[in-house]
Design an enzyme around this catalytic site. Structure first.
Site, PDB file in Angstrom:
ATOM      1  N   HIS A  45       0.832  -1.203   0.000  1.00  0.00           N
ATOM      2  CA  HIS A  45       0.000   0.000   0.000  1.00  0.00           C
ATOM      3  C   HIS A  45       0.863   1.248   0.000  1.00  0.00           C
ATOM      4  CE1 HIS A  45       0.653  -1.311   4.170  1.00  0.00           C
ATOM      5  NE2 HIS A  45       0.686  -0.024   4.491  1.00  0.00           N
ATOM      6  N   HIS A  59       0.777   5.197   1.142  1.00  0.00           N
ATOM      7  CA  HIS A  59       0.072   6.201   1.934  1.00  0.00           C
ATOM      8  C   HIS A  59       0.103   7.546   1.220  1.00  0.00           C
ATOM      9  CE1 HIS A  59       0.094   4.013   5.914  1.00  0.00           C
ATOM     10  NE2 HIS A  59       1.131   3.415   5.371  1.00  0.00           N
TER      11      HIS A  59
END
Ligand code: 5GP
Ligand code: ZN
Length: 132
Positions: free
Chosen positions: A99, A101
């Site tokens: 992922h 951010h």
């Protein structure tokens, strides 16, 4: 992947506040909201981290990160942002589904990413030889 919280969000087994979605990726609000508008961009296919994600997917994700960064900054009136991906526990990775951010920034004190100067302890030429 079984027991992966982000795979569960992709499969709609648990709810996510989805900001953007296409065939390859999903962007949703981070639960913690470390800064206002904190958003995660993830591939729909499970990869552990940036070291294992395939290049095409990675390129697409970063394209979407750029697009959403502009959109979020504009809509929320942020003055800047940090784009960050943690890799392995030592670097603070807690969810092992790759992922990125997006952390919109409004002031200098709301988030601490503390770069300490260690240049006195490092021989740059020796370091360069090690890395290259
Ligand atoms: P990491 O520390 O692995 O780089 O970041 C994981 C992030 O996922 C954290 O910022 C955490 O707040 C967020 N997170 C963990 N579980 C959930 C969840 O179930 N839903 C959402 N939206 N975010 C989550
Ligand atoms: Zn997963």
């Amino acid at each position: 992947m079984e027991n992966c919280i982000f795979c569960k969000i992709i499969n709609k087994e648990i709810p996510g506040k989805v900001v953007y979605e296409d065939d390859i990726c999903l962007a949703f609000l981070d639960l913690s909201q470390a800064t206002y508008g904190h958003t995660l961009v993830i591939p729909k296919k499970h990869y552990d981290n940036i070291l294992t994600v395939d290049d095409e997917t990675l390129a697409h994700l970063f394209k979407i990160v750029k697009k959403l960064s502009k959109q979020i900054m504009e809509k929320l009136g942020a003055d800047g942002l940090n784009v960050l991906t943690n890799t392995n526990e030592v670097a603070g990775q807690t969810v092992h589904h790759f992922h990125i951010h997006i952390l919109p920034r409004y002031n200098k004190n709301e988030l601490k990413i503390n770069f300490i100067d260690h240049s006195q302890d490092v021989d740059l030429d020796e370091l360069l030889n090690k890395i290259k």
